[in-house]
Motif scaffolding. Structure first.
Motif, short mmCIF file in Angstrom:
data_model
loop_
_atom_site.label_atom_id
_atom_site.label_comp_id
_atom_site.label_asym_id
_atom_site.label_seq_id
_atom_site.Cartn_x
_atom_site.Cartn_y
_atom_site.Cartn_z
N PRO A 192 0.82 -1.22 0.00
CA PRO A 192 0.00 0.00 0.00
C PRO A 192 0.85 1.27 0.00
N PHE A 193 0.54 2.16 -0.94
CA PHE A 193 1.13 3.50 -1.04
C PHE A 193 2.63 3.48 -1.34
N GLN A 194 3.12 2.31 -1.80
CA GLN A 194 4.53 2.19 -2.14
C GLN A 194 4.72 2.02 -3.65
N TYR A 195 3.76 2.52 -4.42
CA TYR A 195 3.86 2.47 -5.88
C TYR A 195 3.07 3.63 -6.47
N ASN A 196 3.35 3.95 -7.71
CA ASN A 196 2.65 5.00 -8.44
C ASN A 196 2.10 4.38 -9.73
N MET A 197 1.20 5.09 -10.40
CA MET A 197 0.56 4.43 -11.54
C MET A 197 -0.12 5.42 -12.48
N LEU A 198 -0.52 4.89 -13.65
CA LEU A 198 -1.42 5.57 -14.57
C LEU A 198 -2.30 4.52 -15.22
N ILE A 199 -3.47 4.96 -15.67
CA ILE A 199 -4.38 4.12 -16.45
C ILE A 199 -4.78 4.92 -17.68
N ALA A 200 -4.53 4.38 -18.86
CA ALA A 200 -4.84 5.11 -20.09
C ALA A 200 -4.68 4.22 -21.29
N ARG A 201 -5.33 4.60 -22.39
CA ARG A 201 -4.96 4.02 -23.67
C ARG A 201 -3.57 4.55 -24.00
N LEU A 202 -2.74 3.68 -24.52
CA LEU A 202 -1.36 4.08 -24.81
C LEU A 202 -1.32 4.83 -26.13
N PRO A 223 7.72 0.65 -7.74
CA PRO A 223 6.97 0.20 -8.91
C PRO A 223 6.10 1.32 -9.50
N PHE A 224 6.10 1.38 -10.82
CA PHE A 224 5.22 2.31 -11.52
C PHE A 224 4.40 1.49 -12.50
N LEU A 225 3.08 1.43 -12.26
CA LEU A 225 2.20 0.60 -13.09
C LEU A 225 1.66 1.39 -14.27
N VAL A 226 1.74 0.81 -15.46
CA VAL A 226 1.13 1.36 -16.65
C VAL A 226 0.00 0.41 -17.03
N VAL A 227 -1.24 0.83 -16.77
CA VAL A 227 -2.40 -0.02 -17.02
C VAL A 227 -3.07 0.43 -18.32
N GLY A 228 -3.14 -0.47 -19.27
CA GLY A 228 -3.74 -0.18 -20.56
C GLY A 228 -3.20 -1.14 -21.61
N LYS A 229 -4.02 -1.41 -22.60
CA LYS A 229 -3.59 -2.32 -23.67
C LYS A 229 -2.34 -1.78 -24.35
N ILE A 248 9.19 0.04 -14.07
CA ILE A 248 8.09 0.49 -14.92
C ILE A 248 7.43 -0.77 -15.49
N GLN A 249 6.23 -1.07 -15.02
CA GLN A 249 5.58 -2.33 -15.34
C GLN A 249 4.36 -2.12 -16.23
N PHE A 250 4.42 -2.62 -17.44
CA PHE A 250 3.29 -2.57 -18.37
C PHE A 250 2.43 -3.81 -18.11
N ILE A 251 1.30 -3.62 -17.45
CA ILE A 251 0.53 -4.80 -17.02
C ILE A 251 -0.73 -5.04 -17.85
N GLY A 252 -0.91 -4.27 -18.93
CA GLY A 252 -2.03 -4.51 -19.82
C GLY A 252 -3.33 -3.90 -19.33
N GLY A 253 -4.41 -4.19 -20.06
CA GLY A 253 -5.71 -3.66 -19.69
C GLY A 253 -6.35 -4.44 -18.55
N ILE A 254 -7.05 -3.72 -17.67
CA ILE A 254 -7.81 -4.34 -16.58
C ILE A 254 -9.23 -3.79 -16.66
N PHE A 255 -10.23 -4.68 -16.68
CA PHE A 255 -11.62 -4.23 -16.82
C PHE A 255 -12.47 -4.54 -15.61
N ASP A 256 -11.87 -5.13 -14.59
CA ASP A 256 -12.58 -5.38 -13.33
C ASP A 256 -12.52 -4.10 -12.51
N ILE A 257 -13.67 -3.42 -12.38
CA ILE A 257 -13.69 -2.11 -11.74
C ILE A 257 -13.24 -2.18 -10.29
#
Length: 371
Positions: A192-202, A223-229, A248-257
């Motif tokens: 918890p609170f030990q990472y940063n992130m973004l969610i977007a279409r690339l 860790p920096f999460l990049v969420v998106g296809k 910098i972790q590209f983890i793909g799209g997530i659709f579970d709200i």
């Protein structure tokens, strides 16, 4: 009233913002006694004819075979089918691949109201000829509709200035996130609170490269999460450029709200780089989940977030935020944003605004026909 919704790939959401919007709106209208039909791609994972009381019409969609051209064929098929039905109102979501067929909409028996989306022709991912076409498609949307909806004040002002067009302002919505669950982080091996992130279409206009440049410049290896296809040309470019930075972790799209809400809630900083306009769905959802937001500085984001966020334009500002900002020290910002969701952007409020819009234009149309 019978309402048809066109312009999405279908519900339940398996793609993006307009699909999520159509899902919430359609279900909310049905609960209020309105008959609603949503058009789905024939490829949509949901193949039933009714979803939570919403009628589903599947239309042939060859996008998987022909790419973008397939979207135009799908929209044409939806519009042709709508001519066979007796909708009182057709809600058209966006204009990118539909307004070239706008003249085929059943204006004689249905009222057409169009959500004008953002400024699609501004998006730098498109070539100059495509952007020129999108500007023309926007123009067609101002001609082939009876009414128009803007999901941001900026878009409403733009339509007034550019086309002398009067539109009703109804923003996107979100649900306030109530029950965080830290176990959602286990799959991603996060604390918890030990990472940063973004969610977007690339896509370039989402300023992802600027954000990630700032991540590198900050020299912070959390860790920096990049969420998106990311299986796109620009996504591959980004993965290659930042391949030497394993945090910098590209983890793909997530659709579970629920997963998305928990990831946002437990992040230290959530970066929102969208710059192409409109009330962006992912921004409201980030606010609703209690994320501490660092947003690209532009009129659209500023109108929503006001003083309750940090802002950036350059990678250096991203770097400075990562080095200096701790979520625990700025909870007044996150609390203020959640309160905005409850009082202004709640889905219940937005659905009521759409229902009022539909009732108003329906009554106005009846008066005109009886005059």
């Amino acid at each position: 009233m019978k309402i048809g919704i066109i312009g999405t790939r279908g519900i339940p959401n398996n793609y993006g913002g307009f699909e999520q919007f159509a899902e919430y709106l359609a279900e909310g209208l049905v609960k209020r006694g309105i008959e609603v039909t949503v058009y789905n791609s024939h490829n949509h994972p949901f193949q039933e004819q009714v979803w939570r009381g919403v009628d589903i019409v599947h239309c042939y969609d060859p996008e998987d075979k022909y790419g973008t051209i397939g979207q135009f064929i799908y929209d044409l098929n939806c519009i042709i089918d709508s001519r066979k039905r007796n909708f009182d109102i057709i809600l058209q979501l966006g204009y990118t691949s539909s307004t070239v067929w706008g003249w085929l909409l059943p204006f004689r028996k249905s009222i057409v109201t169009t959500n004008m989306d953002g400024l699609e022709w501004v998006r730098t991912k498109y070539s100059k000829p495509v952007r020129k076409f999108l500007k023309f498609a926007e123009y067609l949307a101002t001609k082939f509709s009876n009414h128009w909806i803007s999901d941001s004040i900026g878009i409403q002002e733009y339509l007034e200035k550019e086309y002398k067009l009067q539109s009703v302002y109804i923003p996107y919505g979100a649900f306030a996130f109530e029950n965080p669950d830290v176990s959602a982080l286990e799959k991603y091996q996060l604390s918890p609170f030990q990472y940063n992130m973004l969610i977007a279409r690339l896509e370039p206009e989402n300023n992802i490269e600027t954000i990630l440049d700032g991540v590198v410049e900050s020299k912070i290896d959390k860790p920096f999460l990049v969420v998106g296809k990311h299986e796109t040309s620009f996504g591959r470019y980004l993965k290659d450029k930042f391949k030497d930075y394993p945090h910098i972790q590209f983890i793909g799209g997530i659709f579970d709200i629920n997963v998305l809400n928990n990831l946002r809630y437990y992040s230290n900083l959530y970066f929102h780089g969208h710059s192409a306009g409109g009330t962006n769905p992912s921004l409201l959802e980030a606010m609703a989940s209690g994320a501490l937001i660092c947003a690209h500085q532009n009129t659209f984001n500023g109108a929503i977030l006001e003083k309750d966020a940090f802002y950036f334009k350059e990678s250096g500002e991203v770097s400075a935020a990562l080095q200096n900002v701790q979520k625990s020290e700025h909870l007044t910002k996150t609390e203020a944003n959640v309160e905005k969701i409850r009082k202004i952007y709640s889905w219940e409020i937005i659905i009521e605004q759409y229902l009022n819009h539909f009732l108003e234009i329906y009554k106005k149309d009846k008066v005109l026909h009886n005059a």
